[in-house]
Design an enzyme around this catalytic site. Structure first.
Site, PDB file in Angstrom:
ATOM      1  N   LEU A 202      -7.035   0.753  -5.750  1.00 18.13           N
ATOM      2  CA  LEU A 202      -5.727   0.605  -5.089  1.00 18.13           C
ATOM      3  C   LEU A 202      -5.677   1.533  -3.880  1.00 18.13           C
ATOM      4  O   LEU A 202      -5.926   2.729  -4.027  1.00 18.13           O
ATOM      5  CB  LEU A 202      -4.593   1.004  -6.051  1.00 18.13           C
ATOM      6  CG  LEU A 202      -4.481   0.239  -7.365  1.00 18.13           C
ATOM      7  CD1 LEU A 202      -3.455   0.907  -8.269  1.00 18.13           C
ATOM      8  CD2 LEU A 202      -4.107  -1.223  -7.129  1.00 18.13           C
ATOM      9  N   HIS A 203      -5.371   0.989  -2.722  1.00 21.97           N
ATOM     10  CA  HIS A 203      -5.245   1.888  -1.570  1.00 21.97           C
ATOM     11  C   HIS A 203      -4.308   1.406  -0.477  1.00 21.97           C
ATOM     12  O   HIS A 203      -4.098   2.102   0.500  1.00 21.97           O
ATOM     13  CB  HIS A 203      -6.621   2.179  -0.956  1.00 21.97           C
ATOM     14  CG  HIS A 203      -7.228   1.026  -0.215  1.00 21.97           C
ATOM     15  ND1 HIS A 203      -7.819  -0.034  -0.857  1.00 21.97           N
ATOM     16  CD2 HIS A 203      -7.320   0.761   1.108  1.00 21.97           C
ATOM     17  CE1 HIS A 203      -8.262  -0.892   0.039  1.00 21.97           C
ATOM     18  NE2 HIS A 203      -7.968  -0.448   1.247  1.00 21.97           N
ATOM     19  N   ARG A 204      -3.723   0.203  -0.619  1.00 24.24           N
ATOM     20  CA  ARG A 204      -2.896  -0.317   0.488  1.00 24.24           C
ATOM     21  C   ARG A 204      -1.565   0.433   0.549  1.00 24.24           C
ATOM     22  O   ARG A 204      -0.980   0.765  -0.496  1.00 24.24           O
ATOM     23  CB  ARG A 204      -2.592  -1.813   0.282  1.00 24.24           C
ATOM     24  CG  ARG A 204      -3.806  -2.696   0.313  1.00 24.24           C
ATOM     25  CD  ARG A 204      -3.717  -3.766   1.392  1.00 24.24           C
ATOM     26  NE  ARG A 204      -4.658  -3.480   2.440  1.00 24.24           N
ATOM     27  CZ  ARG A 204      -5.987  -3.622   2.318  1.00 24.24           C
ATOM     28  NH1 ARG A 204      -6.526  -4.060   1.209  1.00 24.24           N
ATOM     29  NH2 ARG A 204      -6.755  -3.308   3.327  1.00 24.24           N
TER      30      ARG A 204
END
Ligand code: UDP
Length: 349
Positions: A202-204
């Site tokens: 997860l990184h957005r």
């Protein structure tokens, strides 16, 4: 012929490694410019090494900064370099700040521009990546696409460049490194058996920069009570989270370890763009924690399901994985390991 590629991030390197290798095979001069947008060893050096790219020819060293400042620094450092190199074409892959800056710089210097991974659209302009894609595709002379709907998206926006359906260079990398990935046995190294665990990335900004993050982490802890959860944490996300009870957190992984884990996972939960494609190629169920995807073919033909931007749906992950695993899926056309060859054919024609 002299080709200059402008890269800056982990996925950029994965997309351009096969193009660099193919151009070298054909005796074409290829100059790799790394902007330094990703600069941690684990986000850059490991990919240069594992993908056989080696040292970039030029490093702009722009480092961490907000996108506007990064764009400015890239333009300022790239323009004199491109003026000296006088390339026949500048290639930019993907949709990150370095892609946008490379495209704008080539355009301002009236150099030919090729966009690798052209025509993808999420139709969500709140995503910086979407805005970058639109600008790059408007500026590019050669639009290299890997998904059938991309041609329609480009036509709808009257993108003036020539469209070439060449296939997916990210899959070229996966095909080329199939053996070392299989040899890696990364799951066994973590004491996990094949098909027993969920892999998470997860990184957005939509997920990690706002109020959804804490609920997402709570849901991951719940999920970890039902099956092992492995979560290599992107540097952007690391700055925002501490421990997540029950979840195996680790630093971002190199390409071989990460793809080895994808191959052995029961399923993947992600907000990444590229991972939606890799899981479709590998036939691994993928649950995408986003409300849109610029890669609809992974949902139509592949193993991807959009969960929405809704952490509560993480509770459904084990059941959804079983459903996806039971349904037929196909690899999209041109995702075959030969995309870089087709790009080189176009460049040399
Ligand atoms: N990846 C990796 N190690 C990790 C997480 C991802 O090698 O710990 C790879 C992944 O397989 C894919 C690429 O990095 O090839 C995707 O990058 P990311 O999700 O950062 O970017 P996006 O595709 O969303 O632009």
């Amino acid at each position: 012929m002299r080709v200059v590629s402008v890269v800056g991030t982990r996925p950029n390197l994965i997309k351009m490694a096969p193009v660099a290798a193919e151009l070298a095979r054909r005796g074409v001069e290829h100059v790799l410019v790394h902007t330094g947008q990703h600069y941690d060893a684990e986000m850059s050096r490991v990919f240069l090494d594992e993908l056989g790219i080696g040292d970039p020819d030029h490093e702009l060293g722009v480092g961490a900064a907000p996108p506007s400042e990064q764009t400015g620094r890239i333009l300022e450092r790239l323009a004199p370099l491109l003026r000296t190199l006088v390339p026949d074409i500048v290639l930019v892959p993907g949709d990150v700040t370095s892609t946008l800056a490379g495209a704008v710089c080539a355009s301002q210097l009236e150099l030919r521009l090729g966009h690798v991974e052209a025509g993808l659209r999420s139709f969500d302009r709140s995503m910086p990546e979407e805005r970058n894609r639109i600008v790059c595709d408007q500026l590019a002379d050669e639009l290299f696409i890997h998904s059938p709907e991309a041609a329609g998206n480009l036509a709808r926006e009257s993108a003036p460049g020539r469209v070439h359906d060449v296939g997916n260079t990210m899959i070229d990398t996966l095909v080329a490194l199939g053996e070392p990935i299989a040899a890696r046995q990364a799951a066994a190294g973590l004491g996990l058996t094949r098909g027993s665990f969920i892999l998470v990335t997860l990184h957005r900004p939509a997920l990690v920069d706002g109020p959804l993050l804490s609920e997402t982490l709570a849901q991951l802890s719940e999920l970890a009570r039902r099956m092992p959860v492995v979560f290599p944490v992107h540097p952007r996300t690391r700055a925002r989270i501490g421990e997540v009870p029950g979840v195996h957190l680790c630093p971002p992984l190199g390409y071989l370890d990460f793809l080895s884990l994808v191959t052995d996972a029961r399923g993947v939960l992600t907000d990444s763009g590229g991972i939606q494609e890799e899981t479709t190629y590998l036939g691994i169920p993928c649950l995408t924690l986003r409300s849109t995807t610029e890669r609809p073919i992974t949902v139509e033909l592949g193993t991807n399901v959009l969960l929405g931007l809704d952490p509560a749906r993480i509770a459904e992950v084990p059941a959804l994985i079983e459903q996806i695993a039971a349904r037929p899926h196909r690899i999209p056309p041109g995702w075959d390991g030969f995309a870089a060859r087709r790009i080189a054919d176009v460049l040399l024609a």
